[in-house]
Design a protein around this motif. Sequence first.
Motif, PDB file in Angstrom:
ATOM      1  N   GLU A  42      91.072  67.774  95.511  1.00 32.42           N
ATOM      2  CA  GLU A  42      91.119  69.108  96.115  1.00 32.42           C
ATOM      3  C   GLU A  42      90.096  70.014  95.443  1.00 32.42           C
ATOM      4  O   GLU A  42      90.002  70.075  94.212  1.00 32.42           O
ATOM      5  N   LEU A  43      89.337  70.718  96.255  1.00 31.76           N
ATOM      6  CA  LEU A  43      88.331  71.657  95.747  1.00 31.76           C
ATOM      7  C   LEU A  43      88.930  73.037  95.554  1.00 31.76           C
ATOM      8  O   LEU A  43      88.741  73.678  94.511  1.00 31.76           O
ATOM      9  N   ILE A  44      89.667  73.527  96.565  1.00 33.20           N
ATOM     10  CA  ILE A  44      90.232  74.880  96.505  1.00 33.20           C
ATOM     11  C   ILE A  44      91.259  75.026  97.627  1.00 33.20           C
ATOM     12  O   ILE A  44      91.217  74.303  98.629  1.00 33.20           O
ATOM     13  N   SER A  45      92.181  75.947  97.451  1.00 32.93           N
ATOM     14  CA  SER A  45      93.115  76.331  98.505  1.00 32.93           C
ATOM     15  C   SER A  45      92.949  77.826  98.738  1.00 32.93           C
ATOM     16  O   SER A  45      92.949  78.610  97.788  1.00 32.93           O
ATOM     17  N   VAL A  46      92.776  78.211  99.994  1.00 35.31           N
ATOM     18  CA  VAL A  46      92.465  79.604 100.335  1.00 35.31           C
ATOM     19  C   VAL A  46      93.468  80.122 101.351  1.00 35.31           C
ATOM     20  O   VAL A  46      93.689  79.497 102.391  1.00 35.31           O
ATOM     21  N   GLU A  47      94.075  81.280 101.053  1.00 36.08           N
ATOM     22  CA  GLU A  47      94.963  81.942 101.999  1.00 36.08           C
ATOM     23  C   GLU A  47      94.149  82.984 102.773  1.00 36.08           C
ATOM     24  O   GLU A  47      93.355  83.726 102.191  1.00 36.08           O
ATOM     25  N   HIS A  48      94.364  83.038 104.088  1.00 35.52           N
ATOM     26  CA  HIS A  48      93.637  84.021 104.893  1.00 35.52           C
ATOM     27  C   HIS A  48      94.523  84.476 106.036  1.00 35.52           C
ATOM     28  O   HIS A  48      95.143  83.647 106.712  1.00 35.52           O
ATOM     29  N   ALA A  49      94.605  85.804 106.235  1.00 38.14           N
ATOM     30  CA  ALA A  49      95.469  86.363 107.276  1.00 38.14           C
ATOM     31  C   ALA A  49      94.632  87.008 108.364  1.00 38.14           C
ATOM     32  O   ALA A  49      93.728  87.804 108.083  1.00 38.14           O
ATOM     33  N   TYR A  50      94.913  86.644 109.599  1.00 36.17           N
ATOM     34  CA  TYR A  50      94.370  87.329 110.766  1.00 36.17           C
ATOM     35  C   TYR A  50      95.485  88.198 111.344  1.00 36.17           C
ATOM     36  O   TYR A  50      96.636  88.130 110.899  1.00 36.17           O
ATOM     37  N   SER A  51      95.167  89.004 112.344  1.00 35.67           N
ATOM     38  CA  SER A  51      96.187  89.873 112.926  1.00 35.67           C
ATOM     39  C   SER A  51      97.279  89.080 113.628  1.00 35.67           C
ATOM     40  O   SER A  51      98.417  89.536 113.737  1.00 35.67           O
TER      41      SER A  51
END
Length: 395
Positions: free
Chosen positions: A328-337
């Motif tokens: 695993e390189l990275i885990s990213v959280e991202h929120a859209y509307s």
Amino acid sequence: MGQRRSAEHRDFSPLAAELSHSLLAWWEVHGRKDPALKPWMFTKDGRWPEPHEHLNVLECWIAEVMLQQTQLQVALPYWERWMEAFPSIERLAEAREHDVLLLWQGLGYYSRARRLLSGAKPLLDQIAPASSTRLLAWPKDLDCWMGLPGIGRTTAAGILSSAFNSPLAILDGNVRRVLARLQAHPRPPARDQALCWQWSEALVAAVPSRARDLNQALMDLGATVCTPHSPNCGVCPWQKHCAAYAAGDVGRYPVKDTPRAVPFQVIGVGVVLNEAGEVLIDQRLNEGLLGGLWEFPGGKQEQGELIVETISRELREELAIEVAVGEELISVEHAYSHKKLRFVVHLCQWISGEPQPLASQQVRWVSPQCLADYPFPAANAKIIAALLKDLPRMS
């Protein structure tokens, strides 16, 4: 029931003139009249324009589109870079979509950028054969602007009232909130758009020669005083007329619909490297919010599926390649509307298969150091940074 009727049907017209004049008086002292903050709203010698003076229509158009769903302080540096790259509509009309999206990268709602590009040519055709540097050559008709891609009534009226001081009302999020509180309106404003337009139009009609100033004052009031949270009612020029303030419950307004549950999804992403150290990226189809942008390939995790299995399956289905999924390189959280995503990103080694754009426009092997030359969605910035940081260890 009687209280609801009185709030919903409070006659606005007798108050319109007093409200408009008191708002303009407040704005003259407290408005955001700083050339560094809103450069498109000022003359070239740095003055706020007189009612008879016109402004650069191109600059107002770009600003109005950028400010859709975006705060002023966020949009300003993008506007400055855009106007440096495309100082005329002729330059914009001949631009490549790649360059337009790269300039827009990080601003979100990328369809706005594509619509600006697609609207430049028909707008230029209307201006021709006159030069676009002649302000009088630009269309002043509301319907003409609303016929361009991505231009609604508020955006069109914002462009025309800003550039030409046209006596047109606007109704953006700030204005809806201010008016809904002023009237203590018992329903979500989005359900009563026609009524909200009537209120905004009445304010402009009371001071038609100052439509530009009034619309800016309305937006400034919403942005600096009648804010979504913790409004500063003590300095509001409309306090004595505000029904929400009189009710002692400003925070209740504007009334909102019950929020829908926001779905959550896990996305498996593969950063695929070949023997030459190049990384595989693909370009999304020109549809949806992120259309036309580049990304690292991947897709949704199915129920009961390990994330490494998700990545292998998605790369096989979308690119027709086989990979060895590594660490695993990275885990990213991202929120859209409308949804929340977690991108779980793994380094992958390409094994076989010529990459094919089965679910995208095109695929490309690129040097990791050249990724900055491609427009990516905002969530990918952390992935790229993690990859570049990890490269020395992998070499």
